[in-house]
Design a protein around this motif. Structure first.
Motif, short mmCIF file in Angstrom:
data_model
loop_
_atom_site.label_atom_id
_atom_site.label_comp_id
_atom_site.label_asym_id
_atom_site.label_seq_id
_atom_site.Cartn_x
_atom_site.Cartn_y
_atom_site.Cartn_z
N PRO A 49 0.80 -1.23 0.00
CA PRO A 49 0.00 0.00 0.00
C PRO A 49 0.83 1.28 0.00
CG PRO A 49 -0.12 -1.10 2.15
CD PRO A 49 0.56 -2.06 1.20
N LEU A 90 0.09 4.32 -2.54
CA LEU A 90 -0.04 5.69 -2.04
C LEU A 90 0.93 6.63 -2.74
CD1 LEU A 90 -1.27 7.50 0.37
CD2 LEU A 90 0.91 7.05 1.49
N SER A 106 -0.14 7.37 -6.15
CA SER A 106 -1.56 7.72 -6.26
C SER A 106 -2.33 6.73 -7.12
CB SER A 106 -1.74 9.12 -6.86
OG SER A 106 -1.08 10.07 -6.09
N MET A 165 -5.86 1.37 -4.28
CA MET A 165 -5.36 0.38 -3.32
C MET A 165 -5.77 -1.03 -3.77
SD MET A 165 -3.63 1.56 -0.73
CE MET A 165 -3.01 3.26 -0.55
N LEU A 223 -1.39 2.12 6.88
CA LEU A 223 -2.10 2.16 5.60
C LEU A 223 -3.01 0.95 5.44
CD1 LEU A 223 0.80 3.36 3.24
CD2 LEU A 223 -1.15 4.70 4.08
N THR A 275 -6.11 1.69 7.54
CA THR A 275 -6.97 2.81 7.13
C THR A 275 -7.41 2.71 5.67
OG1 THR A 275 -5.05 4.18 6.56
CG2 THR A 275 -5.92 4.39 8.80
N GLN A 276 -6.55 2.15 4.81
CA GLN A 276 -6.85 2.12 3.38
C GLN A 276 -7.30 0.75 2.89
OE1 GLN A 276 -6.53 5.31 1.85
NE2 GLN A 276 -6.30 5.65 4.05
N ARG A 321 -8.53 -1.64 4.97
CA ARG A 321 -9.54 -2.12 5.93
C ARG A 321 -9.18 -3.52 6.46
NH1 ARG A 321 -14.53 -2.73 4.10
NH2 ARG A 321 -14.02 -2.63 1.91
#
Ligand code: NIG
Ligand code: FE
Length: 412
Positions: free
Chosen positions: A293, A297, A300, A303, A338, A341-342, A344
């Protein structure tokens, strides 16, 4: 043992607020066990001659005969030394100019197609002496250690000529890393196409690379190597005794998942572009999905679909992808944040994906990735009251002490 030999060093880490480890039995953690961790409060871990000999609650710690050094773990939490199974830590120079261009809107693929990107790092790495490569990998290793990584894989792939590829693999080994031959990373400018380059790499580099590396890897992607070329490269590497890895589905779905399964690869890494069909196929296999991840990130990019992979039973590992172009990041705790939060992922799933599962990818799950008797005494002490700060404290300085083989490291 003769009387003249010093007894093996024993180290007791005592009074830990928490000790947490992937549950002590079984291979990689997947399906219902993807987040199966054991938590012990008010805990100890006993290390002897580089291995863990006992862990448990303080109340069960019996009297210890002989010399035992003690380390006060109060107010701290112990987790297994983290395992980074995907880095490109053998490089020289930087790509800060490229980063500045990307910040203004240029894409990674455009810069790569224009001869920048990976090939600019190849130019800098080819110009370095082997001692400089050893210094570079060692410096990167030390940065990883400060973030709690005690086992790291590193790929070659910034040489792409015989001398620099072999020097890279030696440098990674000399710095204590697990070397992967990424002989198929990009096509260097002196070759007219990917096939001509592979003719050279397989004839001139593979025989020696196979003695220095544990695995081989390929960048299977548009403008890099296609599935036919990847199959040719990986089959030859497998025949030479190497385990197999693939960079797959980073920008486009290009057939990496079926190829990995066909060839019995250890992992497919990236998967940012993987769709339903690929997920369906991967979850039914024993190929590990290595998710990166920090790279998604940094570029950009979308994910990877971690939740779909986990809920449907895939083996999932997390790694940094540390490299100068797509993920200038040595920190697995940041990757953990990450992932929470990204991606899950649950915090217990994250712990397994940073320890036992990447150890499985590297073929060392019998001795790395768990805090249990018989495992190497690679232990991270978090200077935090709860182990979950590993992911919770975003870019926090969570790692306080690192034991490698039972020895406290000077983190600098
Ligand atoms: O995993 N995608 C290919 N290789 C690396 C990036 C290497 C680089 O940009 O220097 C990756 O993202
Ligand atoms: Fe990579």
């Amino acid at each position: 043992m003769t009387g003249a030999e010093a007894p093996p060093r024993r180290l007791l880490v005592r009074d830990l607020a928490q000790l947490v480890t992937p549950a002590p039995e079984g291979g990689p953690m997947r399906g219902a066990r993807a987040g199966d961790v054991t938590l012990v409060e008010d805990a100890y871990v006993l290390c002897e001659a580089g291995r863990i000999t006992a862990v448990g609650p303080m109340r069960e710690l019996g009297a210890l005969d002989g010399d035992v050094e003690e380390l006060d773990g109060s107010g701290r939490c112990a987790v297994p030394g983290l395992v980074d199974c995907h880095t490109h830590a053998c490089f020289v120079g930087d790509r800060v100019e490229e980063f500045a261009l990307r910040a203004r809107g240029a894409t990674y693929e455009e810069l790569h197609a224009a001869g920048g990107g990976i090939l600019s790092t190849v130019e800098a790495t080819r110009a370095a002496e082997e001692t400089t490569l050893v210094e570079a990998v060692s410096r990167h290793r030390d940065a990883m250690r400060r973030h709690g990584t005690t086992t790291f894989e590193a790929k070659s792939g910034y040489g792409l000529d015989r001398e620099t590829e072999l020097a890279s693999l030696r440098a990674i080994g000399a710095a204590g890393g697990v070397p992967t031959w990424l002989g198929a990373h990009a096509v260097p400018p002196e070759f007219r196409d990917a096939d001509a380059y592979l003719d050279f790499a397989l004839a001139e580099v593979l025989p020696d690379a196979a003695r220095l590396a544990a695995a081989a890897d390929v960048f299977l992607e548009r403008n890099a190597f296609d599935a036919t070329q990847a199959r040719r490269y990986l089959s030859a590497c497998r025949d030479a005794g190497l385990a197999l890895r693939l960079h797959g589905d980073q920008f486009t779905e290009s057939g990496a998942i079926p190829l990995a399964i066909e060839l019995g690869a250890r992992s497919v890494d990236h998967l940012e572009a993987t769709g339903d069909g690929g997920i369906d196929t991967l979850v039914r296999s024993d190929v590990t999905a290595v998710l990166l991840p920090a790279s998604a990130l940094f570029l950009s990019r979308p994910m990877p679909r971690a939740r779909d992979l986990l809920d449907r039973g895939a083996i999932v590992a997390l790694a940094t992808d540390f490299n100068p172009g797509s993920a200038y990041c040595e920190s697995l705790p940041l990757v953990a944040s990450l992932a929470a939060t990204q991606l899950r992922m649950g915090l217990e799933e994250i712990l397994c994906a940073l320890t036992v599962n990447p150890a499985h990818v590297l073929g060392c799950a019998d001795c790395k990735g768990r805090l249990a008797p018989g495992y190497d005494a690679d232990v991270v002490l978090l200077g935090e009251p709860d182990w979950r700060y590993l992911a919770y404290h975003l870019a926090g300085d969570v790692v306080e002490t690192v034991l490698l083989g039972g020895e406290p490291l000077t983190l600098g």
